[in-house]
Design a protein around this motif. Structure first.
Motif, PDB file in Angstrom:
ATOM      1  N   LEU A   1     -28.674   8.664 -36.846  1.00 46.67           N
ATOM      2  CA  LEU A   1     -28.254  10.052 -36.988  1.00 46.67           C
ATOM      3  C   LEU A   1     -26.816  10.155 -36.520  1.00 46.67           C
ATOM      4  O   LEU A   1     -26.510   9.865 -35.368  1.00 46.67           O
ATOM      5  N   ILE A   2     -25.922  10.533 -37.428  1.00 49.70           N
ATOM      6  CA  ILE A   2     -24.506  10.655 -37.102  1.00 49.70           C
ATOM      7  C   ILE A   2     -24.226  12.023 -36.480  1.00 49.70           C
ATOM      8  O   ILE A   2     -24.636  13.049 -37.009  1.00 49.70           O
ATOM      9  N   LEU A   3     -23.523  12.007 -35.356  1.00 47.00           N
ATOM     10  CA  LEU A   3     -23.044  13.226 -34.699  1.00 47.00           C
ATOM     11  C   LEU A   3     -21.527  13.183 -34.700  1.00 47.00           C
ATOM     12  O   LEU A   3     -20.933  12.245 -34.176  1.00 47.00           O
ATOM     13  N   THR A   4     -20.897  14.191 -35.270  1.00 43.24           N
ATOM     14  CA  THR A   4     -19.440  14.138 -35.326  1.00 43.24           C
ATOM     15  C   THR A   4     -18.833  15.493 -35.602  1.00 43.24           C
ATOM     16  O   THR A   4     -19.480  16.371 -36.181  1.00 43.24           O
ATOM     17  N   ALA A   5     -17.585  15.655 -35.163  1.00 40.44           N
ATOM     18  CA  ALA A   5     -16.825  16.862 -35.482  1.00 40.44           C
ATOM     19  C   ALA A   5     -16.179  16.747 -36.856  1.00 40.44           C
ATOM     20  O   ALA A   5     -15.628  17.723 -37.375  1.00 40.44           O
ATOM     21  N   ARG A   6     -16.231  15.546 -37.447  1.00 42.65           N
ATOM     22  CA  ARG A   6     -15.682  15.344 -38.789  1.00 42.65           C
ATOM     23  C   ARG A   6     -16.715  15.794 -39.801  1.00 42.65           C
ATOM     24  O   ARG A   6     -17.567  15.034 -40.231  1.00 42.65           O
ATOM     25  N   GLY A   7     -16.643  17.065 -40.201  1.00 35.91           N
ATOM     26  CA  GLY A   7     -17.730  17.649 -40.970  1.00 35.91           C
ATOM     27  C   GLY A   7     -17.459  17.849 -42.440  1.00 35.91           C
ATOM     28  O   GLY A   7     -18.167  18.619 -43.090  1.00 35.91           O
ATOM     29  N   THR A   8     -16.450  17.164 -43.015  1.00 40.75           N
ATOM     30  CA  THR A   8     -16.179  17.353 -44.434  1.00 40.75           C
ATOM     31  C   THR A   8     -17.252  16.690 -45.283  1.00 40.75           C
ATOM     32  O   THR A   8     -17.957  15.768 -44.840  1.00 40.75           O
TER      33      THR A   8
ATOM     34  N   TYR B   1     -27.270  13.468 -40.686  1.00 42.27           N
ATOM     35  CA  TYR B   1     -25.906  13.833 -40.307  1.00 42.27           C
ATOM     36  C   TYR B   1     -25.942  15.218 -39.675  1.00 42.27           C
ATOM     37  O   TYR B   1     -26.498  16.152 -40.252  1.00 42.27           O
ATOM     38  N   LEU B   2     -25.381  15.364 -38.456  1.00 47.43           N
ATOM     39  CA  LEU B   2     -25.366  16.656 -37.776  1.00 47.43           C
ATOM     40  C   LEU B   2     -23.958  16.897 -37.228  1.00 47.43           C
ATOM     41  O   LEU B   2     -23.495  16.165 -36.358  1.00 47.43           O
ATOM     42  N   PRO B   3     -23.263  17.922 -37.745  1.00 45.11           N
ATOM     43  CA  PRO B   3     -21.897  18.173 -37.276  1.00 45.11           C
ATOM     44  C   PRO B   3     -21.880  18.849 -35.903  1.00 45.11           C
ATOM     45  O   PRO B   3     -22.780  19.606 -35.547  1.00 45.11           O
ATOM     46  N   LYS B   4     -20.843  18.545 -35.120  1.00 40.74           N
ATOM     47  CA  LYS B   4     -20.620  19.223 -33.841  1.00 40.74           C
ATOM     48  C   LYS B   4     -19.843  20.518 -34.089  1.00 40.74           C
ATOM     49  O   LYS B   4     -18.991  20.551 -34.961  1.00 40.74           O
ATOM     50  N   PRO B   5     -20.095  21.560 -33.267  1.00 42.35           N
ATOM     51  CA  PRO B   5     -21.133  21.663 -32.240  1.00 42.35           C
ATOM     52  C   PRO B   5     -22.493  21.871 -32.880  1.00 42.35           C
ATOM     53  O   PRO B   5     -22.588  22.413 -33.981  1.00 42.35           O
ATOM     54  N   PHE B   6     -23.542  21.436 -32.206  1.00 43.57           N
ATOM     55  CA  PHE B   6     -24.879  21.529 -32.779  1.00 43.57           C
ATOM     56  C   PHE B   6     -25.819  22.177 -31.772  1.00 43.57           C
ATOM     57  O   PHE B   6     -25.522  22.284 -30.579  1.00 43.57           O
TER      58      PHE B   6
ATOM     59  N   ALA C   1     -31.322  28.779 -11.058  1.00 45.20           N
ATOM     60  CA  ALA C   1     -29.874  28.970 -10.990  1.00 45.20           C
ATOM     61  C   ALA C   1     -29.272  29.156 -12.372  1.00 45.20           C
ATOM     62  O   ALA C   1     -29.705  28.519 -13.343  1.00 45.20           O
ATOM     63  N   LYS C   2     -28.267  30.006 -12.432  1.00 39.94           N
ATOM     64  CA  LYS C   2     -27.588  30.268 -13.693  1.00 39.94           C
ATOM     65  C   LYS C   2     -27.017  28.978 -14.276  1.00 39.94           C
ATOM     66  O   LYS C   2     -27.091  28.743 -15.488  1.00 39.94           O
ATOM     67  N   GLU C   3     -26.451  28.131 -13.420  1.00 41.44           N
ATOM     68  CA  GLU C   3     -25.854  26.883 -13.898  1.00 41.44           C
ATOM     69  C   GLU C   3     -26.896  25.971 -14.535  1.00 41.44           C
ATOM     70  O   GLU C   3     -26.626  25.307 -15.539  1.00 41.44           O
ATOM     71  N   ARG C   4     -28.086  25.942 -13.940  1.00 39.59           N
ATOM     72  CA  ARG C   4     -29.156  25.107 -14.487  1.00 39.59           C
ATOM     73  C   ARG C   4     -29.607  25.631 -15.844  1.00 39.59           C
ATOM     74  O   ARG C   4     -29.808  24.863 -16.794  1.00 39.59           O
ATOM     75  N   LEU C   5     -29.757  26.938 -15.948  1.00 42.55           N
ATOM     76  CA  LEU C   5     -30.162  27.529 -17.220  1.00 42.55           C
ATOM     77  C   LEU C   5     -29.090  27.338 -18.285  1.00 42.55           C
ATOM     78  O   LEU C   5     -29.399  27.088 -19.452  1.00 42.55           O
ATOM     79  N   PHE C   6     -27.843  27.444 -17.885  1.00 42.16           N
ATOM     80  CA  PHE C   6     -26.738  27.220 -18.833  1.00 42.16           C
ATOM     81  C   PHE C   6     -26.821  25.808 -19.411  1.00 42.16           C
ATOM     82  O   PHE C   6     -26.652  25.598 -20.615  1.00 42.16           O
ATOM     83  N   GLU C   7     -27.096  24.835 -18.547  1.00 42.97           N
ATOM     84  CA  GLU C   7     -27.183  23.442 -19.004  1.00 42.97           C
ATOM     85  C   GLU C   7     -28.311  23.264 -20.005  1.00 42.97           C
ATOM     86  O   GLU C   7     -28.176  22.536 -20.995  1.00 42.97           O
ATOM     87  N   LEU C   8     -29.442  23.945 -19.771  1.00 45.97           N
ATOM     88  CA  LEU C   8     -30.584  23.818 -20.670  1.00 45.97           C
ATOM     89  C   LEU C   8     -30.354  24.524 -22.005  1.00 45.97           C
ATOM     90  O   LEU C   8     -30.756  24.038 -23.051  1.00 45.97           O
ATOM     91  N   VAL C   9     -29.690  25.678 -21.952  1.00 45.64           N
ATOM     92  CA  VAL C   9     -29.519  26.498 -23.160  1.00 45.64           C
ATOM     93  C   VAL C   9     -28.373  26.008 -24.021  1.00 45.64           C
ATOM     94  O   VAL C   9     -28.458  26.007 -25.248  1.00 45.64           O
ATOM     95  N   PHE C  10     -27.283  25.566 -23.395  1.00 46.25           N
ATOM     96  CA  PHE C  10     -26.078  25.213 -24.148  1.00 46.25           C
ATOM     97  C   PHE C  10     -25.787  23.716 -24.126  1.00 46.25           C
ATOM     98  O   PHE C  10     -24.649  23.309 -24.366  1.00 46.25           O
ATOM     99  N   ALA C  11     -26.779  22.889 -23.841  1.00 41.66           N
ATOM    100  CA  ALA C  11     -26.565  21.442 -23.775  1.00 41.66           C
ATOM    101  C   ALA C  11     -25.974  20.924 -25.079  1.00 41.66           C
ATOM    102  O   ALA C  11     -26.436  21.257 -26.164  1.00 41.66           O
ATOM    103  N   GLY C  12     -24.936  20.105 -24.959  1.00 41.88           N
ATOM    104  CA  GLY C  12     -24.313  19.521 -26.141  1.00 41.88           C
ATOM    105  C   GLY C  12     -23.254  20.392 -26.782  1.00 41.88           C
ATOM    106  O   GLY C  12     -22.569  19.957 -27.703  1.00 41.88           O
ATOM    107  N   GLU C  13     -23.089  21.630 -26.315  1.00 37.14           N
ATOM    108  CA  GLU C  13     -22.093  22.536 -26.888  1.00 37.14           C
ATOM    109  C   GLU C  13     -20.832  22.521 -26.032  1.00 37.14           C
ATOM    110  O   GLU C  13     -20.899  22.576 -24.804  1.00 37.14           O
ATOM    111  N   LEU C  14     -19.707  22.476 -26.687  1.00 36.05           N
ATOM    112  CA  LEU C  14     -18.422  22.445 -26.004  1.00 36.05           C
ATOM    113  C   LEU C  14     -17.759  23.807 -26.067  1.00 36.05           C
ATOM    114  O   LEU C  14     -18.069  24.636 -26.908  1.00 36.05           O
ATOM    115  N   ASP C  15     -16.815  24.033 -25.144  1.00 33.24           N
ATOM    116  CA  ASP C  15     -15.999  25.257 -25.133  1.00 33.24           C
ATOM    117  C   ASP C  15     -16.852  26.510 -25.014  1.00 33.24           C
ATOM    118  O   ASP C  15     -16.554  27.544 -25.622  1.00 33.24           O
TER     119      ASP C  15
END
Length: 228
Positions: A76-83, A98-103, A176-190
């Motif tokens: 399974l390819i993970l990449t920001a190159r989504g063309t 194939y799964l483009p970032k962010p996913f 903790a909010k930080e723990r929940l953030f990690e679970l909800v937004f894992a793998g997402e940048l910015d």
């Protein structure tokens, strides 16, 4: 299920490893192409997650060399190159998905399970099947990730469902909010930490009819309790 993760970004690599291990996967992670080609034949991986933009050796080169060496593990390819051209090239070289970032992490996990099933691998399971614990009539299905209230599926976004699953695991306890953030937004940048507040606000309205209340604890995080 065994997973080989090839990702050069340290933060992404650590976040994905932790998130997928919490879902029952055994993850081996490397940061570049040569390390991937060295570990791949020895890893007994059921699925390979492969980033394309790797230092020194492009992910497509890793894939091509692996296939040429007779390695048939689903990739399974993970990449920001989504063309479209990149996707076609990756599939032609030998990628299975194939799964483009962010996913979304739920979608990633579902795709990993699908590839494992195609390869004849048993999906990850923490224990023999037992009824999921219920709180205010709500329970989640560990296989699909869906959350039910009185046998009706709750209409939730993937982020709302991830937050509710985490809270249902420990009703009445502050998380903790930080723990929940990690679970909800894992793998997402910015994504900023405050984004969890938006998800919590929306989820609070979604579950108002269930008899459960999502409580904000200033400086601590959130907890789920029965109304009244």
């Amino acid at each position: 299920m065994n997973l080989l993760l090839v990702e050069d970004d340290p933060a992404m690599r650590l976040s994905l490893t932790r998130s997928l291990e919490r879902r029952g996967l055994r993850v081996q992670a490397v940061a570049d192409g040569p390390a991937a080609l060295d570990l791949w034949p020895k890893s007994q991986a059921d699925v390979v997650l492969l980033d394309l933009s790797l230092p020194g050796m492009d992910g497509l080169d890793v894939l091509a060399r692996g296939r040429a060496a007779g390695l048939r593990t689903p990739v399974l390819i993970l990449t920001a190159r989504g063309t479209v051209g990149d996707r076609i090239l990756g599939l032609n070289v030998g990628a299975d998905d194939y799964l483009p970032k962010p996913f979304d992490l739920d979608e990633l996990f579902a795709r990993i399970q699908a590839l494992g099933r195609r390869a004849g691998t048993k999906p990850p399971s923490a224990a023999p099947a037992t009824p999921a614990p219920s709180f205010c009539g709500m329970r989640h299905d560990p296989d699909s990730g869906a959350v039910y209230h009185e046998d009706e599926v709750l209409e939730l976004t993937p982020r709302e469902a991830a937050l509710l699953r985490a809270l249902l695991a420990r009703p009445g306890h502050a998380i903790a909010k930080e723990r929940l953030f990690e679970l909800v937004f894992a793998g997402e940048l910015d994504v900023q930490l405050e984004a969890i507040e938006v998800v919590a606000y929306r989820l609070r309205k979604r579950i108002a009819h269930t008899g459960a209340q999502l409580v904000t604890l200033r400086g601590l995080g959130y907890l789920l309790k029965a109304q009244g």
